[in-house]
Design a protein around this motif. Structure first.
Motif, PDB file in Angstrom:
ATOM      1  N   ARG A 399       6.657   4.860  10.343  1.00 34.59           N
ATOM      2  CA  ARG A 399       7.985   5.392  10.662  1.00 34.59           C
ATOM      3  C   ARG A 399       8.299   5.368  12.159  1.00 34.59           C
ATOM      4  N   PRO A 400       7.371   5.767  13.063  1.00 37.77           N
ATOM      5  CA  PRO A 400       7.703   5.714  14.496  1.00 37.77           C
ATOM      6  C   PRO A 400       7.923   4.297  15.021  1.00 37.77           C
ATOM      7  N   PHE A 401       7.396   3.292  14.317  1.00 37.10           N
ATOM      8  CA  PHE A 401       7.505   1.913  14.775  1.00 37.10           C
ATOM      9  C   PHE A 401       8.723   1.205  14.200  1.00 37.10           C
ATOM     10  N   SER A 402       8.929   1.351  12.900  1.00 38.87           N
ATOM     11  CA  SER A 402       9.953   0.542  12.236  1.00 38.87           C
ATOM     12  C   SER A 402      10.547   1.295  11.054  1.00 38.87           C
ATOM     13  N   SER A 403      11.838   1.531  11.111  1.00 36.64           N
ATOM     14  CA  SER A 403      12.512   2.199  10.000  1.00 36.64           C
ATOM     15  C   SER A 403      12.511   1.305   8.759  1.00 36.64           C
ATOM     16  N   GLY A 404      12.781   0.011   8.972  1.00 36.27           N
ATOM     17  CA  GLY A 404      12.792  -0.922   7.858  1.00 36.27           C
ATOM     18  C   GLY A 404      11.425  -1.069   7.213  1.00 36.27           C
ATOM     19  N   GLY A 405      10.376  -1.129   8.037  1.00 35.36           N
ATOM     20  CA  GLY A 405       9.022  -1.257   7.512  1.00 35.36           C
ATOM     21  C   GLY A 405       8.603  -0.035   6.713  1.00 35.36           C
ATOM     22  N   SER A 406       8.858   1.155   7.258  1.00 38.13           N
ATOM     23  CA  SER A 406       8.490   2.378   6.543  1.00 38.13           C
ATOM     24  C   SER A 406       9.333   2.538   5.279  1.00 38.13           C
ATOM     25  N   ARG A 407      10.590   2.089   5.339  1.00 41.98           N
ATOM     26  CA  ARG A 407      11.444   2.140   4.148  1.00 41.98           C
ATOM     27  C   ARG A 407      10.857   1.264   3.044  1.00 41.98           C
ATOM     28  N   GLY A 408      10.320   0.104   3.431  1.00 40.98           N
ATOM     29  CA  GLY A 408       9.687  -0.771   2.453  1.00 40.98           C
ATOM     30  C   GLY A 408       8.493  -0.108   1.788  1.00 40.98           C
ATOM     31  N   PHE A 409       7.667   0.577   2.586  1.00 39.91           N
ATOM     32  CA  PHE A 409       6.522   1.300   2.032  1.00 39.91           C
ATOM     33  C   PHE A 409       6.995   2.430   1.111  1.00 39.91           C
ATOM     34  N   MET A 410       8.079   3.108   1.495  1.00 41.91           N
ATOM     35  CA  MET A 410       8.614   4.209   0.677  1.00 41.91           C
ATOM     36  C   MET A 410       9.059   3.684  -0.693  1.00 41.91           C
ATOM     37  N   ILE A 411       9.799   2.575  -0.697  1.00 46.15           N
ATOM     38  CA  ILE A 411      10.269   2.009  -1.962  1.00 46.15           C
ATOM     39  C   ILE A 411       9.083   1.529  -2.797  1.00 46.15           C
ATOM     40  N   ASP A 412       8.092   0.922  -2.119  1.00 46.84           N
ATOM     41  CA  ASP A 412       6.894   0.461  -2.826  1.00 46.84           C
ATOM     42  C   ASP A 412       6.141   1.641  -3.441  1.00 46.84           C
ATOM     43  N   ALA A 413       6.070   2.758  -2.720  1.00 45.95           N
ATOM     44  CA  ALA A 413       5.390   3.945  -3.243  1.00 45.95           C
ATOM     45  C   ALA A 413       6.097   4.470  -4.480  1.00 45.95           C
ATOM     46  N   MET A 414       7.428   4.488  -4.456  1.00 48.30           N
ATOM     47  CA  MET A 414       8.169   4.956  -5.629  1.00 48.30           C
ATOM     48  C   MET A 414       7.986   4.012  -6.807  1.00 48.30           C
ATOM     49  N   ARG A 415       7.929   2.711  -6.541  1.00 50.91           N
ATOM     50  CA  ARG A 415       7.762   1.749  -7.623  1.00 50.91           C
ATOM     51  C   ARG A 415       6.333   1.754  -8.170  1.00 50.91           C
ATOM     52  N   SER A 416       5.356   1.978  -7.291  1.00 49.80           N
ATOM     53  CA  SER A 416       3.952   1.946  -7.707  1.00 49.80           C
ATOM     54  C   SER A 416       3.527   3.236  -8.413  1.00 49.80           C
ATOM     55  N   PHE A 417       3.986   4.376  -7.892  1.00 47.53           N
ATOM     56  CA  PHE A 417       3.522   5.663  -8.415  1.00 47.53           C
ATOM     57  C   PHE A 417       4.610   6.438  -9.163  1.00 47.53           C
ATOM     58  N   GLY A 418       5.859   5.954  -9.052  1.00 44.44           N
ATOM     59  CA  GLY A 418       6.969   6.627  -9.721  1.00 44.44           C
ATOM     60  C   GLY A 418       7.783   7.461  -8.747  1.00 44.44           C
ATOM     61  N   PRO A 419       9.113   7.419  -8.839  1.00 47.33           N
ATOM     62  CA  PRO A 419       9.950   8.187  -7.907  1.00 47.33           C
ATOM     63  C   PRO A 419       9.785   9.696  -8.052  1.00 47.33           C
ATOM     64  N   ASP A 420       9.313  10.157  -9.233  1.00 51.74           N
ATOM     65  CA  ASP A 420       9.128  11.589  -9.457  1.00 51.74           C
ATOM     66  C   ASP A 420       7.682  12.032  -9.277  1.00 51.74           C
ATOM     67  N   SER A 421       6.839  11.111  -8.800  1.00 52.28           N
ATOM     68  CA  SER A 421       5.456  11.478  -8.493  1.00 52.28           C
ATOM     69  C   SER A 421       5.397  12.197  -7.148  1.00 52.28           C
ATOM     70  N   PHE A 422       4.282  12.883  -6.908  1.00 52.19           N
ATOM     71  CA  PHE A 422       4.118  13.562  -5.627  1.00 52.19           C
ATOM     72  C   PHE A 422       4.138  12.555  -4.479  1.00 52.19           C
ATOM     73  N   THR A 423       3.459  11.416  -4.675  1.00 57.37           N
ATOM     74  CA  THR A 423       3.421  10.380  -3.643  1.00 57.37           C
ATOM     75  C   THR A 423       4.815   9.831  -3.364  1.00 57.37           C
ATOM     76  N   GLY A 424       5.571   9.555  -4.407  1.00 63.99           N
ATOM     77  CA  GLY A 424       6.919   9.028  -4.233  1.00 63.99           C
ATOM     78  C   GLY A 424       7.823  10.005  -3.498  1.00 63.99           C
ATOM     79  N   ARG A 425       7.743  11.281  -3.841  1.00 63.92           N
ATOM     80  CA  ARG A 425       8.578  12.288  -3.179  1.00 63.92           C
ATOM     81  C   ARG A 425       8.144  12.519  -1.738  1.00 63.92           C
ATOM     82  N   LEU A 426       6.840  12.604  -1.505  1.00 66.34           N
ATOM     83  CA  LEU A 426       6.343  12.818  -0.146  1.00 66.34           C
ATOM     84  C   LEU A 426       6.723  11.651   0.761  1.00 66.34           C
ATOM     85  N   SER A 427       6.656  10.436   0.245  1.00 68.10           N
ATOM     86  CA  SER A 427       7.061   9.268   1.029  1.00 68.10           C
ATOM     87  C   SER A 427       8.521   9.376   1.463  1.00 68.10           C
ATOM     88  N   CYS A 428       9.360   9.881   0.578  1.00 69.95           N
ATOM     89  CA  CYS A 428      10.783  10.056   0.905  1.00 69.95           C
ATOM     90  C   CYS A 428      10.973  11.106   1.993  1.00 69.95           C
TER      91      CYS A 428
END
Length: 479
Positions: A399-428
């Motif tokens: 996040r401190p380096f790249s908004s686009g890069g961290s956004r990609g990881f956030m979307i990947d986390a929601m897709r990999s673990f589910g948007p309603d998972s703890f990981t998906g929510r914490l990433s957001c």
């Protein structure tokens, strides 16, 4: 100086890592670092047709366009074989970020040009606020509070109104408006800075408060969660607000202690109490709405506020049109003059933004960031930190380096673990509650040619860390 050395460190270490990887055989080509594009397949090998396994040789000769894709279950990666010009090119994995040359191009086309457009429009509005006298009135109203937070700023100085608009835009999730207001604030603060190449106390305080990213309506986060079919896209809104509010208070206290600000001021305590009460009141109202009501409210509040600011500026300017006449100009000509200033600012900051983004691109594509990220995640896992947390740490790290890069990881986390998972929510929450520190420093200080940023970088990264820790605690509490 600190930012310059950090920039050199990540650039040189990434280049060294790429060269070592090439000659050690861990990577086949370095062309992707220079010319590759994000999410393109990576070339890992090239062989003659007779050198590949027999079943691949038979399949690739019969396949359309002489191309086959094999999925490796153990790594969950597709390996693509392409037979062309008497050789078989083997691709596996995807590129993490655009290469150096595409980053140079995209930083102009996809970032600076839209930013210049936003700057031109909002700087035009700000020029109307100045000539009409609205900025002066706003500064007069807020001077008692800002005099405590920014003791070096003269009473009723115009920078107060610009900072207020910047904070308000961030608060409402209006990124396109926040940056022009912030740049105008830095430019105004620079006029009272006694050392023009060195960041002043007021500029540092403003930057660190900006870093916490206090947000009321995280519209983009809600949108991404809705796109990933979250059961309640707005359920992370309250944790985002709490985390960013804690980060803002931490930034104020840390920088305030460093600058020896008087925290016992009655006006300062009253202002903080009022802000806290306003946030609590809005949260109470929002939590009383049903799902459709929440989506409607959060989706329209920011837009309505922006339209209200534009409308107020134009109507107030028309009401005080005689002030424009006294300066031998018109409302429209004033807007155009302000827009020209915004255009000049955008051109000035381009080299700073490009230089930082290219270094970050090299850092990610070299593989060094991934190694560091995995190492930190492994270390936290060994000391008992839950896997749900370590799986979301790449978002916090990038996040401190790249908004686009961290956004990609956030979307990947929601897709990999589910948007309603703890990981998906914490990433957001990570994505929402911190700022793109290095980009912001490059843009804001670059716009006024500040060379010595003093302790700004260290303090902003500390605020980012506090936001990360708070996000984990708040997410654990809520979910």
């Amino acid at each position: 100086m600190v930012l310059s050395r950090f920039w050199l460190a990540i650039f040189i270490s990434s280049i060294a890592f790429v060269i070592i990887g090439l000659f050690s055989g861990s990577s086949y080509s370095i062309d992707y670092v220079l010319n590759g594009k994000k999410d393109e397949p990576l070339l890992i090998s090239e062989k003659y047709l007779k050198e590949v396994p027999a079943f691949i040789k038979d399949s690739i000769e019969k396949a359309p366009e002489n191309t086959i894709v094999i999925n490796k279950v153990e790594t969950d990666l597709d390996t693509t074989y392409v037979y062309k010009n008497q050789t078989v090119k083997i691709y596996s994995g995807v590129q993490k970020s655009d290469g150096l040359l595409p980053t140079c191009k995209n930083s102009l086309l996809d970032l600076i040009l839209p930013l210049i457009a936003y700057l031109a429009f909002f700087c035009g509005l700000m020029e109307l606020l100045i000539i009409s006298g609205a900025a002066e009135r706003l500064a007069t109203k807020l001077s008692p509070v800002f005099a405590k937070v920014f003791p070096t700023i003269p009473k009723n100085h115009e920078s107060i109104s610009y900072m207020t608009l910047n904070f308000a835009a961030n608060f409402l999730g209006l990124d396109s408006a926040a940056t022009p207001f912030g740049l105008k604030a830095m430019e105004s603060l620079q006029t009272i800075n006694p050392e023009k190449d060195k960041a002043s106390d007021a500029q540092i305080m403003f930057m660190c408060l900006h870093a916490a990213g206090l947000t009321l309506i995280p519209t983009s986060i809600i949108g991404y969660r809705a796109a990933e079919n979250a059961s309640n896209p707005a359920d992370v809104m309250l944790p985002c607000i709490i985390t960013s509010f804690v980060g803002t208070i931490a930034a104020f206290l840390l920088v305030g202690i460093k600058q020896r600000i008087n925290f016992k001021s009655a006006s300062l305590v009253l202002a903080l109490t009022t802000i806290l009460a306003a946030i609590a009141g809005l949260l109470f109202y929002i939590n009383g709405l049903d799902l459709i009501g929440k989506n409607f409210f959060t989706g329209n509040l920011s837009g309505l506020m922006l339209v209200a600011i534009i409308g107020f500026t134009l109507i107030f300017s028309f009401y005080n049109e005689k002030k424009f006449t006294q300066k031998d100009t018109t409302i429209f000509d004033t807007f155009v003059d302000g827009a020209k200033n915004g255009l000049n600012t955008g051109v000035k900051i381009f080299p700073y933004v490009m230089g930082m983004l290219v270094a970050i691109s090299f850092f990610r594509n070299s593989g060094l960031f991934e190694i560091i990220s995995n190492g930190i995640s492994f270390t936290f896992a060994q000391i008992g930190v839950a896997k749900e947390i370590t799986d979301s740490l790449p978002v916090a790290m990038l996040r401190p380096f790249s908004s686009g890069g961290s956004r990609g990881f956030m979307i990947d986390a929601m897709r990999s673990f589910g948007p309603d998972s703890f990981t998906g929510r914490l990433s957001c929450i990570f994505q929402c509650s911190a700022e793109t520190t290095f980009y912001v420093i490059a843009v804001y200080f670059g716009s006024i040619n500040i060379k010595n940023t003093r302790y700004t970088l260290g303090m902003m990264l500390l605020v980012d860390l506090i936001c990360v820790i708070t996000a984990i605690m708040v997410a654990s509490w809520f979910f």
